[in-house]
Design an enzyme around this catalytic site. Structure first.
Site, PDB file in Angstrom:
ATOM      1  N   GLN A 132       1.384  52.552  34.260  1.00 36.21           N
ATOM      2  CA  GLN A 132       2.329  53.500  33.686  1.00 36.21           C
ATOM      3  C   GLN A 132       3.762  53.239  34.154  1.00 36.21           C
ATOM      4  O   GLN A 132       4.708  53.347  33.360  1.00 36.21           O
ATOM      5  CB  GLN A 132       1.914  54.937  34.019  1.00 36.21           C
TER       6      GLN A 132
ATOM      7  N   ARG B 299      28.252  31.594  25.172  1.00 35.88           N
ATOM      8  CA  ARG B 299      28.961  32.624  24.404  1.00 35.88           C
ATOM      9  C   ARG B 299      30.412  32.697  24.869  1.00 35.88           C
ATOM     10  O   ARG B 299      31.335  32.867  24.054  1.00 35.88           O
ATOM     11  CB  ARG B 299      28.275  33.976  24.562  1.00 35.88           C
TER      12      ARG B 299
ATOM     13  N   LEU C 111      46.318  33.594  30.312  1.00 37.15           N
ATOM     14  CA  LEU C 111      46.978  34.893  30.511  1.00 37.15           C
ATOM     15  C   LEU C 111      46.856  35.373  31.947  1.00 37.15           C
ATOM     16  O   LEU C 111      47.843  35.682  32.597  1.00 37.15           O
ATOM     17  CB  LEU C 111      46.383  35.934  29.551  1.00 37.15           C
TER      18      LEU C 111
ATOM     19  N   CYS D 298      44.209  39.454  20.846  1.00 35.99           N
ATOM     20  CA  CYS D 298      43.201  38.406  21.044  1.00 35.99           C
ATOM     21  C   CYS D 298      42.090  38.892  21.970  1.00 35.99           C
ATOM     22  O   CYS D 298      40.898  38.637  21.722  1.00 35.99           O
ATOM     23  CB  CYS D 298      43.856  37.157  21.620  1.00 35.99           C
TER      24      CYS D 298
ATOM     25  N   PHE E  51      46.791  54.511  34.665  1.00 40.02           N
ATOM     26  CA  PHE E  51      46.585  53.151  35.138  1.00 40.02           C
ATOM     27  C   PHE E  51      47.286  52.870  36.460  1.00 40.02           C
ATOM     28  O   PHE E  51      46.875  51.993  37.203  1.00 40.02           O
ATOM     29  CB  PHE E  51      47.073  52.164  34.075  1.00 40.02           C
TER      30      PHE E  51
ATOM     31  N   GLU F   3      37.683  40.202  30.690  1.00 40.60           N
ATOM     32  CA  GLU F   3      38.060  40.958  29.483  1.00 40.60           C
ATOM     33  C   GLU F   3      38.106  42.458  29.750  1.00 40.60           C
ATOM     34  O   GLU F   3      37.792  43.275  28.888  1.00 40.60           O
ATOM     35  CB  GLU F   3      37.108  40.664  28.315  1.00 40.60           C
ATOM     36  N   GLY F   4      38.515  42.814  30.961  1.00 42.76           N
ATOM     37  CA  GLY F   4      38.632  44.217  31.330  1.00 42.76           C
ATOM     38  C   GLY F   4      37.478  44.672  32.188  1.00 42.76           C
ATOM     39  O   GLY F   4      36.322  44.652  31.756  1.00 42.76           O
TER      40      GLY F   4
ATOM     41  N   GLY G 252       8.475  38.633  42.793  1.00 41.36           N
ATOM     42  CA  GLY G 252       9.100  37.511  43.498  1.00 41.36           C
ATOM     43  C   GLY G 252       9.481  36.367  42.586  1.00 41.36           C
ATOM     44  O   GLY G 252      10.517  35.720  42.769  1.00 41.36           O
TER      45      GLY G 252
END
Length: 404
Positions: A299, A109, A150, A258, A403, A383-384, A360
């Site tokens: 459970q 991805r 970048l 972008c 920031f 990406e942050g 395990g």
């Protein structure tokens, strides 16, 4: 009152032929026909071409470049691209492609994100017609690979402090500097390089990777993203002609546009990794017996699976909501931050819970969970980071930037 046994029958959970997650969560009802078709196309490619070898590739730190043209032939490198060899599908179709690829491994991805959301988007949104015509059809076909330079070694969260420079010298630009964590740089044909000009304005440049002074070195020793490539990049007196400049990009708004596209893909992709871990945990819960019964009869295990399902469903509905906003041109950076922050965080939680259910065996490559956990830690950072997205949302809520 409804008998709990009736609920089991309604969900189809006792029928091994029924996908238990989809039986509870009917996402298909919310998708268009073409979106389901793109999902199935990506699912088949990921299952047949990537999945059979991904554990070995991760172990060997191998990126299978030979799959890139196949991705292009399947249309998976130009899903959202209108024209220039692209398919012109919508944002939800692209998100589902990201989901299916990351179901197998985050590295693939990531490849699509770098190629499509970063490099191709930069050329489409900010390039000249000549630049688009030269590069986009080849990139959509998988005949050329792009990268997006970048981030710099001193830190990626403050691109305004960029030290890479570009100066005019007659009919050329000369670029000097260093970049780090640049995906695909050592296998790319063209790099979108961001640098500050002599007035301090950030500009984008299309730099063929064969240009003298361009040197990409894969980063070794990674415990995540081992089936993909990230590089250190040295730019030493790199000379490009004036028409290498992206004419539509001036300032940080260029690269940020972008990055928002890549973050959107992560919103969907991270849920693909989460789904793979959830599927592994459900399968194990049904088949592994302890104290005379499947562990799924306990459970505590059912509670853990239920929490994971709710987190997954919530993440997918958020991704779909953002996709529909993007279709209307109404998606904001703050909304993307909500998606990236929440879905990666939830994916890590689901993966951790799945690892515990697998006990395990969960740390072995018999199951994909530890690989996804490691990859998701990388996804959490790029990406942050969580911290940056929290500050983006804090600013949206208060109107006060925090920031610095």
């Amino acid at each position: 009152m409804t008998d709990p046994a009736d609920l089991t029958d309604l969900t189809g959970a006792t029928d091994p032929a029924v996908d238990p997650v989809e039986a509870v969560f009917d996402l298909d009802a919310l998708l268009e026909d073409d979106e389901r078709e793109w999902r199935e196309r990506a699912r088949e490619f990921a299952a047949t071409r990537i999945a059979p070898r991904i554990a070995a590739d991760f172990e060997a730190a191998r990126f299978r470049a030979e799959l890139v043209p196949e991705l292009g032939a399947a249309g998976l490198l130009g899903v959202q691209l209108a024209g220039y060899g692209g398919s012109g599908a919508g944002p939800v179709a692209y998100g589902l492609v990201c989901h299916e690829l990351e179901y197998v491994d985050s590295g693939w991805r990531t490849f699509v994100s770098v190629q499509c959301s970063l490099a191709m988007h930069a050329i489409l949104a900010h390039g000249s017609e000549a630049q688009r015509t030269e590069w986009l059809p080849r990139m959509a076909a998988g005949e050329a690979v792009g990268c997006f330079a970048l981030t710099e070694p001193q830190g990626g969260s403050d691109p305004g402090a960029m030290t890479t420079t570009a100066r005019r010298d007659g009919d050329e630009w000369v670029i000097d500097g260093a970049k780090r964590w640049i995906g695909l740089a050592s296998v790319a044909d063209v790099a979108v390089v961001w640098a500050k000009d002599e007035e301090g304005v950030v500009r984008g440049f299309l730099v063929p990777t064969t240009t003298p002074g361009f040197a990409a070195t894969p980063i070794a020793g990674k415990f995540a993203m081992r089936a993909s490539i990230q590089c250190d990049l040295a730019l030493t007196g790199v000379r490009v002609p004036t028409d290498a400049v992206l004419p539509g990009a001036s300032g940080l708004s260029g690269p940020f546009s972008c990055l928002n596209g890549a973050r959107y893909g992560i919103v969907w992709g991270s849920m693909g990794a989460a789904r793979a871990c959830l599927d592994a945990a459900v399968g194990r819960a049904r088949t592994r017996e302890v104290f005379g019964a499947p562990i799924g009869a306990r459970q505590l295990v059912q509670g853990s699976l239920a929490d994971a399902l709710v987190a997954y469903e919530t993440g997918m509905l958020l991704a779909l909501h953002l996709g529909r906003l993007k279709e209307r041109g109404a998606l904001t950076p703050a909304q993307i931050s909500v998606g990236k922050l929440n879905n990666v965080r939830q994916a890590l939680g689901i993966a951790s819970a799945a690892r515990a259910i697998l006990a395990g065996d969960g740390i072995t490559d018999e199951f994909p969970v530890m690989r996804h956990l490691a990859n998701l830690e990388a996804v959490r950072t790029y990406e942050g980071t969580d911290e940056i997205h929290r500050l983006v949302l804090g600013r949206a809520l208060t109107g006060i930037p925090a920031f610095a």
